[in-house]
Scaffold this motif. Structure first.
Motif, mmCIF file in Angstrom:
data_model
loop_
_atom_site.group_PDB
_atom_site.id
_atom_site.type_symbol
_atom_site.label_atom_id
_atom_site.label_comp_id
_atom_site.label_asym_id
_atom_site.label_seq_id
_atom_site.Cartn_x
_atom_site.Cartn_y
_atom_site.Cartn_z
ATOM 1 N N ARG A 12 0.845 -1.203 0.000
ATOM 2 C CA ARG A 12 0.000 0.000 0.000
ATOM 3 C C ARG A 12 0.875 1.246 0.000
ATOM 4 N NH1 ARG A 12 -4.694 -2.312 3.988
ATOM 5 N NH2 ARG A 12 -5.447 -3.881 2.535
ATOM 6 N N GLN A 35 -0.863 4.296 8.909
ATOM 7 C CA GLN A 35 -0.532 2.895 8.656
ATOM 8 C C GLN A 35 0.118 2.174 9.836
ATOM 9 O OE1 GLN A 35 0.243 1.804 4.510
ATOM 10 N NE2 GLN A 35 0.929 3.924 4.264
ATOM 11 N N SER A 37 -1.546 0.328 12.113
ATOM 12 C CA SER A 37 -2.149 -1.005 12.148
ATOM 13 C C SER A 37 -1.677 -1.854 10.982
ATOM 14 C CB SER A 37 -3.674 -0.902 12.143
ATOM 15 O OG SER A 37 -4.115 -0.305 13.341
ATOM 16 N N THR A 38 -1.430 -1.240 9.841
ATOM 17 C CA THR A 38 -0.905 -1.984 8.691
ATOM 18 C C THR A 38 0.462 -2.565 9.035
ATOM 19 O OG1 THR A 38 -2.128 -0.626 7.127
ATOM 20 C CG2 THR A 38 -0.206 -1.805 6.273
ATOM 21 N N GLY A 41 -0.084 -5.447 11.329
ATOM 22 C CA GLY A 41 -0.639 -6.559 10.560
ATOM 23 C C GLY A 41 0.407 -7.263 9.731
ATOM 24 N N ILE A 42 1.303 -6.501 9.128
ATOM 25 C CA ILE A 42 2.396 -7.081 8.345
ATOM 26 C C ILE A 42 3.238 -8.000 9.221
ATOM 27 C CG2 ILE A 42 4.625 -6.451 7.315
ATOM 28 C CD1 ILE A 42 3.157 -4.099 5.959
ATOM 29 N N LYS A 73 -6.801 -7.857 10.718
ATOM 30 C CA LYS A 73 -5.627 -7.096 10.317
ATOM 31 C C LYS A 73 -5.832 -6.290 9.033
ATOM 32 C CE LYS A 73 -3.384 -11.088 11.352
ATOM 33 N NZ LYS A 73 -2.379 -12.088 11.220
ATOM 34 N N PHE A 74 -6.454 -6.914 8.046
ATOM 35 C CA PHE A 74 -6.548 -6.283 6.736
ATOM 36 C C PHE A 74 -7.940 -6.410 6.142
ATOM 37 C CE2 PHE A 74 -2.133 -7.966 6.879
ATOM 38 C CZ PHE A 74 -1.471 -6.751 6.925
ATOM 39 N N ASP A 81 -5.369 -4.200 -4.047
ATOM 40 C CA ASP A 81 -4.456 -5.216 -3.525
ATOM 41 C C ASP A 81 -4.356 -6.349 -4.533
ATOM 42 O OD1 ASP A 81 -3.832 -4.084 -0.892
ATOM 43 O OD2 ASP A 81 -5.960 -4.357 -0.506
ATOM 44 N N HIS A 86 2.542 -6.719 -3.007
ATOM 45 C CA HIS A 86 2.981 -6.591 -1.622
ATOM 46 C C HIS A 86 4.209 -7.480 -1.416
ATOM 47 C CE1 HIS A 86 -1.412 -6.440 -2.001
ATOM 48 N NE2 HIS A 86 -1.378 -5.473 -1.104
#
Length: 178
Positions: A12, A35, A37-38, A41-42, A73-74, A81, A86
């Motif tokens: 992203r 980002q 939380s991103t 999540g990763i 998470k996503f 996407d 990614h």
């Protein structure tokens, strides 16, 4: 085994970004939409527990389980996407080689899935390790409250001094990696 470094090649809004992870504590802070939380999540998406792992049935003190649901998470978009859109690598201090994850096409679903880069065999996709994904909602329930009651209590000079010392000791990054 501890995570020491995260390299996000693309995910992203992240493009060729590097993050050092603290030896004791890493704080991720920022305004909404930056980002945070991103990034969490990763990191947690890299791990799972195999069905035979005894930790799979255990529950952490905060509730939930050591396997967080992907939907926590996503929220993926079949438009934005895309497969190969990614890629990230997580580095560890000892015991595990760097682990690179990429997005691949999910059979029968418009959304992608994340899997170890170059591996397609069952059981290759993730590192088997218990992980907890604590979103702000689970970590601090008041973040979801409509009205928060506060007071104007001030810290004493001694409390303020101690707070500043602990803040600097715990949260201040002493080195940056670009």
């Amino acid at each position: 085994m501890k995570i020491t470094h995260i390299h996000i090649e693309r995910f992203r809004g992240f493009q060729n970004e590097d993050f050092e992870v603290g030896s004791q504590l890493t704080a991720i802070a920022g305004q909404n939409g930056t980002q945070k939380s991103t990034l969490l999540g990763i990191v947690t998406q890299t791990f799972t527990l195999k069905p035979e792992d005894p930790m799979r049935a255990e529950k952490p003190l905060c509730g939930g389980s050591y396997i967080s649901a992907f939907k926590d998470k996503f929220r993926l978009s079949p438009i934005f996407d895309r497969p190969k859109g990614h890629e990230w690598t997580i580095s560890f201090d000892i015991g595990v080689d760097d682990f690179t994850v990429e997005s691949i096409k999910r059979t029968g679903d418009p959304n992608v899935r994340f899997w170890k880069k170059g591996a397609r065999q069952e059981g290759d996709g993730y590192i088997s390790f218990p992980t907890i994904f604590l979103s702000l909602k689970r970590l601090v329930p008041m973040a979801e409250e409509a009205k928060i009651i506060t007071d104007d209590t001030l810290l004493t000079p001694e409390e303020l001094s101690e707070f500043k010392q602990l803040h600097n000791k715990i949260l201040i990054v002493t080195r940056w990696r670009n």
